[in-house]
Design a protein around this motif. Structure first.
Motif, PDB file in Angstrom:
ATOM      1  N   VAL A 220      11.861 -31.503  29.639  1.00  0.00           N
ATOM      2  CA  VAL A 220      10.408 -31.443  29.738  1.00  0.00           C
ATOM      3  C   VAL A 220       9.891 -32.870  29.830  1.00  0.00           C
ATOM      4  CG1 VAL A 220       8.254 -30.786  28.621  1.00  0.00           C
ATOM      5  CG2 VAL A 220      10.261 -29.324  28.408  1.00  0.00           C
ATOM      6  N   ALA A 221       9.041 -33.152  30.802  1.00  0.00           N
ATOM      7  CA  ALA A 221       8.461 -34.484  30.973  1.00  0.00           C
ATOM      8  C   ALA A 221       6.947 -34.394  30.865  1.00  0.00           C
ATOM      9  CB  ALA A 221       8.865 -35.075  32.321  1.00  0.00           C
ATOM     10  N   LEU A 222       6.384 -35.217  29.986  1.00  0.00           N
ATOM     11  CA  LEU A 222       4.940 -35.234  29.777  1.00  0.00           C
ATOM     12  C   LEU A 222       4.399 -36.627  30.088  1.00  0.00           C
ATOM     13  CD1 LEU A 222       4.656 -33.340  26.360  1.00  0.00           C
ATOM     14  CD2 LEU A 222       4.421 -32.397  28.664  1.00  0.00           C
ATOM     15  N   THR A 223       3.472 -36.699  31.013  1.00  0.00           N
ATOM     16  CA  THR A 223       2.836 -37.973  31.336  1.00  0.00           C
ATOM     17  C   THR A 223       1.544 -38.129  30.539  1.00  0.00           C
ATOM     18  OG1 THR A 223       1.519 -37.050  33.139  1.00  0.00           O
ATOM     19  CG2 THR A 223       3.759 -37.827  33.672  1.00  0.00           C
ATOM     20  N   ASN A 224       1.030 -39.337  30.505  1.00  0.00           N
ATOM     21  CA  ASN A 224      -0.254 -39.575  29.838  1.00  0.00           C
ATOM     22  C   ASN A 224      -1.367 -38.755  30.478  1.00  0.00           C
ATOM     23  OD1 ASN A 224       0.587 -41.439  27.879  1.00  0.00           O
ATOM     24  ND2 ASN A 224       0.504 -43.131  29.323  1.00  0.00           N
ATOM     25  N   ALA A 225      -1.314 -38.633  31.805  1.00  0.00           N
ATOM     26  CA  ALA A 225      -2.348 -37.875  32.504  1.00  0.00           C
ATOM     27  C   ALA A 225      -2.337 -36.416  32.083  1.00  0.00           C
ATOM     28  CB  ALA A 225      -2.134 -37.989  34.014  1.00  0.00           C
ATOM     29  N   MET A 226      -1.152 -35.856  31.895  1.00  0.00           N
ATOM     30  CA  MET A 226      -1.044 -34.463  31.466  1.00  0.00           C
ATOM     31  C   MET A 226      -1.591 -34.275  30.065  1.00  0.00           C
ATOM     32  SD  MET A 226       2.807 -33.863  32.948  1.00  0.00           S
ATOM     33  CE  MET A 226       3.051 -32.259  32.207  1.00  0.00           C
ATOM     34  N   ILE A 227      -1.272 -35.212  29.177  1.00  0.00           N
ATOM     35  CA  ILE A 227      -1.742 -35.125  27.800  1.00  0.00           C
ATOM     36  C   ILE A 227      -3.252 -35.280  27.741  1.00  0.00           C
ATOM     37  CG2 ILE A 227      -1.656 -36.258  25.542  1.00  0.00           C
ATOM     38  CD1 ILE A 227       1.289 -37.009  26.277  1.00  0.00           C
ATOM     39  N   ASP A 228      -3.768 -36.220  28.537  1.00  0.00           N
ATOM     40  CA  ASP A 228      -5.226 -36.433  28.568  1.00  0.00           C
ATOM     41  C   ASP A 228      -5.956 -35.219  29.139  1.00  0.00           C
ATOM     42  OD1 ASP A 228      -4.855 -38.945  27.513  1.00  0.00           O
ATOM     43  OD2 ASP A 228      -4.994 -39.983  29.440  1.00  0.00           O
ATOM     44  N   GLU A 229      -5.328 -34.552  30.092  1.00  0.00           N
ATOM     45  CA  GLU A 229      -5.963 -33.414  30.753  1.00  0.00           C
ATOM     46  C   GLU A 229      -6.302 -32.300  29.764  1.00  0.00           C
ATOM     47  OE1 GLU A 229      -5.023 -30.155  34.309  1.00  0.00           O
ATOM     48  OE2 GLU A 229      -3.676 -31.836  33.956  1.00  0.00           O
ATOM     49  N   VAL A 230      -5.425 -32.092  28.777  1.00  0.00           N
ATOM     50  CA  VAL A 230      -5.676 -31.024  27.796  1.00  0.00           C
ATOM     51  C   VAL A 230      -6.342 -31.556  26.529  1.00  0.00           C
ATOM     52  CG1 VAL A 230      -3.787 -29.608  28.656  1.00  0.00           C
ATOM     53  CG2 VAL A 230      -3.354 -31.221  26.791  1.00  0.00           C
ATOM     54  N   GLY A 231      -6.588 -32.881  26.497  1.00  0.00           N
ATOM     55  CA  GLY A 231      -7.267 -33.470  25.346  1.00  0.00           C
ATOM     56  C   GLY A 231      -6.460 -33.428  24.069  1.00  0.00           C
ATOM     57  N   ALA A 232      -5.139 -33.560  24.182  1.00  0.00           N
ATOM     58  CA  ALA A 232      -4.272 -33.477  23.012  1.00  0.00           C
ATOM     59  C   ALA A 232      -4.284 -34.774  22.214  1.00  0.00           C
ATOM     60  CB  ALA A 232      -2.840 -33.153  23.440  1.00  0.00           C
ATOM     61  N   THR A 233      -4.214 -34.646  20.895  1.00  0.00           N
ATOM     62  CA  THR A 233      -4.120 -35.790  19.998  1.00  0.00           C
ATOM     63  C   THR A 233      -2.662 -36.001  19.596  1.00  0.00           C
ATOM     64  OG1 THR A 233      -4.354 -34.483  17.968  1.00  0.00           O
ATOM     65  CG2 THR A 233      -6.394 -35.195  19.078  1.00  0.00           C
ATOM     66  N   GLU A 234      -2.408 -37.081  18.875  1.00  0.00           N
ATOM     67  CA  GLU A 234      -1.055 -37.325  18.374  1.00  0.00           C
ATOM     68  C   GLU A 234      -0.600 -36.196  17.450  1.00  0.00           C
ATOM     69  OE1 GLU A 234       1.325 -39.552  19.018  1.00  0.00           O
ATOM     70  OE2 GLU A 234       0.067 -40.272  20.653  1.00  0.00           O
ATOM     71  N   ASP A 235      -1.516 -35.674  16.641  1.00  0.00           N
ATOM     72  CA  ASP A 235      -1.161 -34.555  15.773  1.00  0.00           C
ATOM     73  C   ASP A 235      -0.736 -33.332  16.587  1.00  0.00           C
ATOM     74  OD1 ASP A 235      -1.411 -35.639  13.247  1.00  0.00           O
ATOM     75  OD2 ASP A 235      -3.544 -35.215  13.104  1.00  0.00           O
ATOM     76  N   ASP A 236      -1.392 -33.118  17.722  1.00  0.00           N
ATOM     77  CA  ASP A 236      -1.049 -31.978  18.567  1.00  0.00           C
ATOM     78  C   ASP A 236       0.361 -32.106  19.158  1.00  0.00           C
ATOM     79  OD1 ASP A 236      -3.573 -30.817  18.187  1.00  0.00           O
ATOM     80  OD2 ASP A 236      -4.425 -31.931  19.883  1.00  0.00           O
ATOM     81  N   LEU A 237       0.861 -33.344  19.230  1.00  0.00           N
ATOM     82  CA  LEU A 237       2.174 -33.589  19.833  1.00  0.00           C
ATOM     83  C   LEU A 237       3.302 -33.639  18.811  1.00  0.00           C
ATOM     84  CD1 LEU A 237       0.960 -36.377  22.267  1.00  0.00           C
ATOM     85  CD2 LEU A 237       1.612 -34.060  22.916  1.00  0.00           C
ATOM     86  N   ASP A 238       2.962 -33.422  17.551  1.00  0.00           N
ATOM     87  CA  ASP A 238       3.960 -33.518  16.490  1.00  0.00           C
ATOM     88  C   ASP A 238       5.068 -32.485  16.684  1.00  0.00           C
ATOM     89  OD1 ASP A 238       4.752 -34.661  13.859  1.00  0.00           O
ATOM     90  OD2 ASP A 238       4.441 -32.598  13.179  1.00  0.00           O
ATOM     91  N   ASN A 239       6.319 -32.957  16.677  1.00  0.00           N
ATOM     92  CA  ASN A 239       7.509 -32.097  16.711  1.00  0.00           C
ATOM     93  C   ASN A 239       7.605 -31.228  17.974  1.00  0.00           C
ATOM     94  OD1 ASN A 239       9.947 -31.343  15.460  1.00  0.00           O
ATOM     95  ND2 ASN A 239       9.053 -29.451  14.707  1.00  0.00           N
ATOM     96  N   ILE A 240       7.032 -31.678  19.073  1.00  0.00           N
ATOM     97  CA  ILE A 240       7.153 -30.896  20.310  1.00  0.00           C
ATOM     98  C   ILE A 240       8.593 -30.870  20.821  1.00  0.00           C
ATOM     99  CG2 ILE A 240       4.767 -31.230  21.064  1.00  0.00           C
ATOM    100  CD1 ILE A 240       5.785 -33.470  22.911  1.00  0.00           C
ATOM    101  N   SER A 241       9.407 -31.815  20.372  1.00  0.00           N
ATOM    102  CA  SER A 241      10.792 -31.887  20.843  1.00  0.00           C
ATOM    103  C   SER A 241      11.628 -30.703  20.389  1.00  0.00           C
ATOM    104  CB  SER A 241      11.448 -33.191  20.369  1.00  0.00           C
ATOM    105  OG  SER A 241      11.360 -33.308  18.959  1.00  0.00           O
ATOM    106  N   ALA A 242      11.145 -29.956  19.394  1.00  0.00           N
ATOM    107  CA  ALA A 242      11.904 -28.795  18.922  1.00  0.00           C
ATOM    108  C   ALA A 242      11.725 -27.584  19.827  1.00  0.00           C
ATOM    109  CB  ALA A 242      11.473 -28.444  17.498  1.00  0.00           C
TER     110      ALA A 242
END
Length: 324
Positions: A220-242
């Motif tokens: 899975v590859a996530l770019t900054n543009a993708m993260i910004d598009e959904v308005g995700a915060t650092e907390d929203d990205l916690d443990n996504i690697s699982a």
């Protein structure tokens, strides 16, 4: 010098004015351990603070409240917790990289950079080591320390669901609850509650998954543009690697995340016991545990993806790629 719990317990009363370091992109384990150790050292009359970490997210901000060092604090001894390598130090901690007096850790990939090292690689979380150390140091812990260590242990084991969880993990968790850890409240906040941003991130991950080697590997590859598009915060990205490894039949899950505008990526690898995540990340100068490891690299997302696929081809064999 390599030390066990008893040796580290003898060492700690010898110094004062402690400064505790946490790693880049701090998780619950490094923050919970640092907070608990600082409070434990204060309980025996020592001065102890955490070096401020600008990357602490709202999810864990309450852990460090009242524990950051004042700007004019001059430490006599520096302790690193849950930090396998000085490469993982935040920028403001680099000045201490060559002067770490003690490191308490559980990563088998620890590079031995500290003057003294208390390392228990068989422990699922560094929080287990800190618990045993504080019990040896003062005989008991209060509810605030128990909360911090429960957060440390539960987050590093996926609420006791990861393969690294073992009998000692459950034993320590039980003793933390007995000491006053708010298990139900912490579990709800960290594992059973999701923001809309988190839901959006998970949806994006599932839709962007790329299956390789007949479904044995997922990237899975996530770019900054993708993260910004959904308005995700650092907390929203916690443990996504699982998430990738939760899919049936997957032995290796690789999450590539663009972390800056200068082509820096953070790569997290999770694996089943049949594949070593640590060995994969070691090829890129990173490391961690057998089934959970990571590394950072200066390259574009596309370049990192190509290099990861080449390595997976080498490890898993063949070139079969399933559709997204």
């Amino acid at each position: 010098m390599r030390l066990d719990i008893a040796g580290t317990r003898e060492l700690l009363p010898l110094r004062d004015n402690y400064l505790l370091l946490t790693h880049r992109r701090p998780d619950g384990d490094t923050l919970g351990c640092a907070a608990a150790l600082a409070m434990g050292l204060r309980a025996i009359g020592k001065s102890a603070y955490l070096l401020e970490n600008d990357e602490v997210t709202e999810r864990y901000s309450s852990l460090v409240t009242g524990l950051y060092a004042p700007t004019d604090f001059c430490p006599d001894a520096v302790i690193a917790v849950d930090i396998a390598s000085t490469d993982l130090l935040p920028d403001n901690a680099r000045a201490y990289a060559e002067n770490v007096w003690l490191c308490v850790d559980h990563h088998p990939s620890n590079t031995g950079y500290a003057e003294n090292l208390c390392l228990y690689a068989e422990r699922a979380a560094c929080g287990e080591v800190i618990y045993e150390l504080l019990i040896a140091l003062s005989g008991g812990i209060d509810a605030a320390i128990a909360d911090a260590l429960y957060i440390a242990v539960s987050t590093d084991t996926g609420c006791f669901s990861f393969d690294n969880t073992n009998a000692n993990t459950f034993s320590v968790a039980a003793r933390l609850v007995e000491a006053g850890a708010r298990m139900g409240e912490i579990n709800r906040a960290l594992f059973r509650s999701k923001t809309r941003g988190r839901i959006a991130v998970e949806g994006m991950i599932y839709s962007e998954m790329e299956y390789l080697h007949g479904g044995r590997a997922v990237i899975v590859a996530l770019t900054n543009a993708m993260i910004d598009e959904v308005g995700a915060t650092e907390d929203d990205l916690d443990n996504i690697s699982a998430i990738p490894l939760s899919i049936e039949g997957v032995d290796v899950g690789v999450t590539i995340r663009e972390t800056s505008a200068t082509n820096e990526c953070k790569v997290s690898v999770r694996s089943s016991p049949s594949v070593s995540a640590n060995a994969i990340c070691g090829r890129f100068g990173g490391g961690g545990h057998a089934q959970a490891a990571g590394f950072s690299i200066t390259a574009t997302v596309a370049e990192v993806r190509e290099r990861i696929i080449a390595l997976l081809d080498e490890i898993l064999g063949g070139n079969e790629v399933a559709q997204k």
